[in-house]
Design a protein around this motif. Structure first.
Motif, PDB file in Angstrom:
ATOM      1  N   GLY A 210       0.580  -1.456   0.142  1.00 48.31           N
ATOM      2  CA  GLY A 210      -0.063   0.520  -0.140  1.00 48.31           C
ATOM      3  C   GLY A 210       0.916   0.944   0.437  1.00 48.31           C
ATOM      4  N   PRO A 211       1.876   1.688   0.844  1.00 50.06           N
ATOM      5  CA  PRO A 211       2.386   3.248   1.392  1.00 50.06           C
ATOM      6  C   PRO A 211       3.415   2.618  -0.419  1.00 50.06           C
ATOM      7  N   MET A 212       3.770   1.700  -1.029  1.00 49.27           N
ATOM      8  CA  MET A 212       5.162   1.903  -2.315  1.00 49.27           C
ATOM      9  C   MET A 212       4.106   2.694  -3.676  1.00 49.27           C
ATOM     10  N   ARG A 213       2.511   1.311  -3.432  1.00 52.85           N
ATOM     11  CA  ARG A 213       2.151   2.065  -4.473  1.00 52.85           C
ATOM     12  C   ARG A 213       0.937   2.757  -4.314  1.00 52.85           C
ATOM     13  N   SER A 214      -0.067   3.197  -6.245  1.00 52.16           N
ATOM     14  CA  SER A 214      -1.625   3.683  -5.155  1.00 52.16           C
ATOM     15  C   SER A 214      -2.420   2.237  -5.346  1.00 52.16           C
ATOM     16  N   VAL A 215      -2.350   2.712  -3.930  1.00 50.66           N
ATOM     17  CA  VAL A 215      -4.278   1.394  -3.736  1.00 50.66           C
ATOM     18  C   VAL A 215      -5.285   2.419  -4.642  1.00 50.66           C
ATOM     19  N   ASN A 216      -5.672   0.894  -5.197  1.00 49.92           N
ATOM     20  CA  ASN A 216      -6.986   0.974  -6.736  1.00 49.92           C
ATOM     21  C   ASN A 216      -7.382  -0.620  -6.727  1.00 49.92           C
ATOM     22  N   PRO A 217      -9.191  -0.966  -7.294  1.00 50.69           N
ATOM     23  CA  PRO A 217      -9.402  -1.844  -6.996  1.00 50.69           C
ATOM     24  C   PRO A 217      -8.583  -3.044  -8.033  1.00 50.69           C
ATOM     25  N   GLU A 218      -7.216  -2.237  -8.673  1.00 58.07           N
ATOM     26  CA  GLU A 218      -7.257  -3.220 -10.381  1.00 58.07           C
ATOM     27  C   GLU A 218      -6.012  -3.631  -9.993  1.00 58.07           C
ATOM     28  N   MET A 219      -5.381  -3.241  -8.894  1.00 57.44           N
ATOM     29  CA  MET A 219      -3.943  -3.425  -7.898  1.00 57.44           C
ATOM     30  C   MET A 219      -3.561  -4.953  -7.638  1.00 57.44           C
ATOM     31  N   GLY A 220      -4.317  -6.081  -7.559  1.00 55.70           N
ATOM     32  CA  GLY A 220      -4.516  -6.921  -7.552  1.00 55.70           C
ATOM     33  C   GLY A 220      -3.520  -7.706  -8.947  1.00 55.70           C
ATOM     34  N   SER A 221      -4.362  -7.208 -10.214  1.00 57.24           N
ATOM     35  CA  SER A 221      -3.795  -8.187 -11.831  1.00 57.24           C
ATOM     36  C   SER A 221      -2.848  -8.532 -11.566  1.00 57.24           C
ATOM     37  N   LEU A 222      -1.620  -7.405 -11.300  1.00 53.53           N
ATOM     38  CA  LEU A 222      -0.834  -7.726 -11.552  1.00 53.53           C
ATOM     39  C   LEU A 222       0.213  -8.479 -10.450  1.00 53.53           C
ATOM     40  N   VAL A 223       0.001  -8.574 -10.068  1.00 52.30           N
ATOM     41  CA  VAL A 223       0.595  -9.020  -8.823  1.00 52.30           C
ATOM     42  C   VAL A 223       0.023 -10.423  -8.418  1.00 52.30           C
ATOM     43  N   LEU A 224      -1.370 -11.043  -9.260  1.00 50.50           N
ATOM     44  CA  LEU A 224      -1.204 -11.803  -9.391  1.00 50.50           C
ATOM     45  C   LEU A 224      -0.831 -13.072 -10.655  1.00 50.50           C
ATOM     46  N   ALA A 225      -0.304 -12.142 -11.678  1.00 50.53           N
ATOM     47  CA  ALA A 225       0.503 -13.125 -12.481  1.00 50.53           C
ATOM     48  C   ALA A 225       1.499 -13.038 -11.956  1.00 50.53           C
ATOM     49  N   GLU A 226       2.705 -12.310 -11.198  1.00 49.76           N
ATOM     50  CA  GLU A 226       3.673 -12.085 -10.610  1.00 49.76           C
ATOM     51  C   GLU A 226       3.700 -13.142  -9.694  1.00 49.76           C
ATOM     52  N   ALA A 227       2.712 -13.385  -8.372  1.00 50.00           N
ATOM     53  CA  ALA A 227       2.833 -14.548  -7.993  1.00 50.00           C
ATOM     54  C   ALA A 227       2.800 -15.792  -8.676  1.00 50.00           C
ATOM     55  N   PHE A 228       2.057 -16.057  -9.679  1.00 43.91           N
ATOM     56  CA  PHE A 228       1.999 -17.174 -10.317  1.00 43.91           C
ATOM     57  C   PHE A 228       3.709 -17.140 -10.953  1.00 43.91           C
ATOM     58  N   VAL A 229       4.104 -16.507 -11.601  1.00 44.59           N
ATOM     59  CA  VAL A 229       5.588 -16.569 -11.955  1.00 44.59           C
ATOM     60  C   VAL A 229       6.675 -17.128 -11.170  1.00 44.59           C
TER      61      VAL A 229
END
Lengths: 291, 413
Positions: A210-229
């Motif tokens: 949260g304090p490193m990025r802007s918090v928005n409803p779509e913030m998880g989609s990129l994270v999901l891809a990275e976590a899968f990788v």
């Protein structure tokens, strides 16, 4: 090239890797123990960030948000397991995947309705604002804190799994749930707790990001891809794999950013492709495993 | 009770009138239909994705422009309809949606798009089919002869005029400038604009880093940017990329060493990360609500928007939606309908003032000649209220001198 610059670059890579580790960890634990591919993991990461922000503003302290949001969202995860996921055990691996995929849309849309689709500010905790002079350069205090906190969480998790009776049951449950039931362990309760833990880790990742990025409803989609990788590189279900791969991806992205910045995003996918070609089960995965 | 004689008289008259009206309908079927038919404006914009906040404001303001015209009885008695489509910030999606708008929904003109790459895709489709397109996305390319057509109009500022205005306020001879740039059309065009302005002023380029579009983490670029030791860091990206990049630069202590400058400072992104992060950041803008103290058009636009949106204030990219649709509708009013050639002609002659002062479309490239604002983000303690985000450093009046010449763009002069 300047050595201090390379060290600074490594450090930012480790900080980046720390957030990747914490999010990939929840994903890999849930897959390893439950055989559930949780596609709502990114959405729960986002919910965690919103919950952390909400609780922080309610209590007036970031620290309460950091502590309570993962617990609260972890409990919410247990509810999801109890009401939805539980019914799908023993069926095809696609069923929980589709369920959680749909769930992620509901969660994202729900947040859009409640908090709006604009980003909202998540201030850095006052104690960690600013940079620390490391002698060779300046580094944000908050990112150093993230590295330290992730290290502590990993240590606690490792000790619990390897040194306690609960850990023993969990590990055994992942190996052979049927025998565990025969031995009189209520495996359903173990699974409930594991799913809650996985979701709680996603939420913790969200609050930390949260304090490193802007918090928005779509913030998880990129994270999901990275976590899968990260999970695929480390080996599906492997905790050590998630840690090693998370740091590896973070550092690779960072070092590539130094020499070819426009390649910084691609490098993690390239790394995944190479690992899949040479070692399809991932660095620490078990060959032919079907959970 | 009327007499039977008078009844028969009326019925005969009515019958005659009905007959002649019927004959007229048969004689001029097209005219009869056109008078009833609504005027449809297609509006593709990225409602989902990292520019969603800006896109939603565009839609609100475009709807306002349509409503104001409809409230006054429409255009030649015809109502105006806005057909909003989500282009998902994807060039292929935008082209498909635009094609549908033209072929299936039979729109009379298209306004919209927010990303420079997507806008070029929309333009490809509209110009191939001879449909008017008013772009409201920053772009230099769309002014150039190879992408231009007589149907293409550009209401937004372009990177050339924006970066020149920002550079004039922030750069001085001998200053060292570094760039962090989003690796796609928008970033490349802004970088080109800044470098041209830099060269004219005599500032030195000390390095540039291209970052992937839509990146969430910028920390890995910071050590290298700091090691370049610039006086000014220009961050040329858009939407959430701007918020994330500035936030992380500030975390790394960038502001203690250098000034942060952006080509376009975004209202919504300033709201998304808060006053402390944006404090002192300077950037260009097409519109800021605070202009109302200097411009009556701005005051009128703000009041109309507030009335339609529960007291909210309009934003920069919102204003593009309003002036893009508003200028098109004004031209249709002048042309007396939707005949494409007449509307193109009317747009070229149009002098309009919808949000901030006089504007017109330059004849050769259809770029809207307009004022450019340079804003500085206020510190929290200096804000009079929660909407008081920026101080206006400059309000450069629009003139042809701001634009590249028609011959440089490849147009016949």
């Amino acid at each position: 090239m300047d050595l201090s610059l390379i060290i600074m670059q490594l450090l930012s890579g480790i900080a980046l890797g720390a957030v990747l580790v914490i999010t990939a960890l929840g994903l890999t634990i849930v897959f390893g123990m439950l055989g559930v591919v949780n596609f709502a993991h990114g959405a729960l990461f986002m919910i965690g960030a919103y919950a952390g922000l909400y609780l922080a503003s309610l209590t007036g302290s970031f620290w309460w948000g950091l502590l309570l949001a993962p617990i609260l969202i972890g409990a919410f995860g247990m509810l999801i397991e109890f009401v939805l996921i539980r019914r799908l055990y023993g069926r095809s691996i696609d069923d929980p995947l589709l369920l959680t995929f749909g769930l992620s849309y509901i969660l994202v849309e729900g947040v859009r309705i409640v908090f709006g689709s604009d980003g909202i500010p998540f201030p850095t905790p006052i104690q960690l604002v600013g940079v620390l002079d490391l002698g060779i350069g300046f580094f944000p205090r908050y990112r150093l804190f993230v590295i330290a906190l992730v290290a502590v969480v990993l240590l606690v998790l490792w000790l619990t799994l390897e040194k306690t009776r609960v850990g023993l049951i969990v590990r055994a449950g992942a190996r052979d749930p049927t025998i565990m039931q025969v031995l009189g362990v209520d495996i359903g309760r173990v699974w409930l707790a594991i799913f809650g833990l996985g979701v709680g880790l996603a939420a913790l990742g969200g609050v930390l990001a949260g304090p490193m990025r802007s918090v928005n409803p779509e913030m998880g989609s990129l994270v999901l891809a990275e976590a899968f990788v990260v999970t695929v590189i480390g080996g599906l279900g492997s905790i050590v794999g998630a840690v090693v791969a998370g740091l590896m991806v973070g550092v690779s992205v960072s070092i590539v950013a130094l020499f070819a910045p426009e390649m910084a995003t691609i490098v993690m996918f390239a790394l995944m492709a190479v690992v899949l070609l040479i070692r399809p089960q991932g660095l620490f995965g078990v060959r032919g495993r079907t959970a | 009770m009327p007499k039977s004689g008078s009844t028969s008289k009326i019925s005969r008259r009515t019958a005659l009138a009905g007959l002649s009206a019927g004959a007229a309908m048969l004689a001029m079927p097209r005219l009869g239909r056109a008078a009833d038919e609504a005027i449809r404006i297609g509006f593709p914009t990225p409602l989902t994705g990292p520019f969603a906040a800006e896109a939603r404001d565009q839609v609100k303001c475009a709807e306002l422009a349509v409503k104001l015209v409809n409230d006054k009885g429409g255009i030649g008695g015809r109502k105006v309809e806005l057909l909003v489509r989500d282009d998902k910030l994807n060039a292929g999606e935008a082209a498909t949606r635009t094609l549908e708008l033209i072929e299936k929904d039979k729109v009379h003109a298209v306004v919209g798009a927010l990303s420079s790459a997507v806008q070029l895709a929309v333009n490809e489709v509209t110009r191939a089919r001879g449909v008017i397109y008013v772009s409201i996305s920053q772009s230099d390319t769309i002014n150039e002869a190879k992408d231009f057509s007589k149907y293409t109009f550009h209401e937004a500022l372009n990177p050339h005029m924006t970066t020149a205005a920002v550079a004039r306020q922030t750069l001085k001879k001998g200053m060292k400038v570094a760039h962090l740039v989003a690796d796609y059309a928008y970033g490349h065009e802004m970088l080109r604009g800044f470098k041209r302005a830099q060269a004219a002023i005599g500032a030195d380029n000390v390095g540039e880093i291209l970052h992937p579009f839509g990146a969430a983490d910028y920390s890995t670029f910071m050590p290298r940017l700091m090691s370049m030791r610039p006086d000014v860091l220009c961050i040329s990206n858009f939407g959430r990329d701007q918020a994330n990049a500035i936030k992380q630069a500030v975390d790394f202590g960038v502001k203690q060493q250098m000034k942060i400058v952006v080509p376009v400072i975004l209202h919504n992104q300033r709201l998304a990360v808060g006053p402390d992060v944006f404090e002192g950041v300077v950037g260009g803008a097409n519109y800021y609500w605070g202009l109302e103290t200097q411009s009556t058009s701005a005051a009128v636009f703000n009041a109309a928007f507030k009335a339609a949106n529960g007291g909210a204030i309009p934003t920069d990219y919102g204003a593009y939606g309003y002036s893009g649709v508003g200028s098109l509708l004004a031209a249709m009013q002048a042309a007396g309908g939707t005949d494409t050639d007449k509307v193109v002609d009317a747009l070229e002659k149009l002098q309009y003032d919808l949000t901030k002062g006089a504007q017109h479309y330059r004849k050769c490239d259809h770029q809207s000649v307009q004022s450019v604002l340079v804003l500085e983000s206020k510190k929290k303690s200096a804000m009079a209220n929660e909407n008081d985000l920026f101080a206006i450093l400059a309000n450069d009046a629009g003139s042809d001198d701001m634009l590249r010449t028609c011959s440089e763009l490849g147009h016949a002069t």
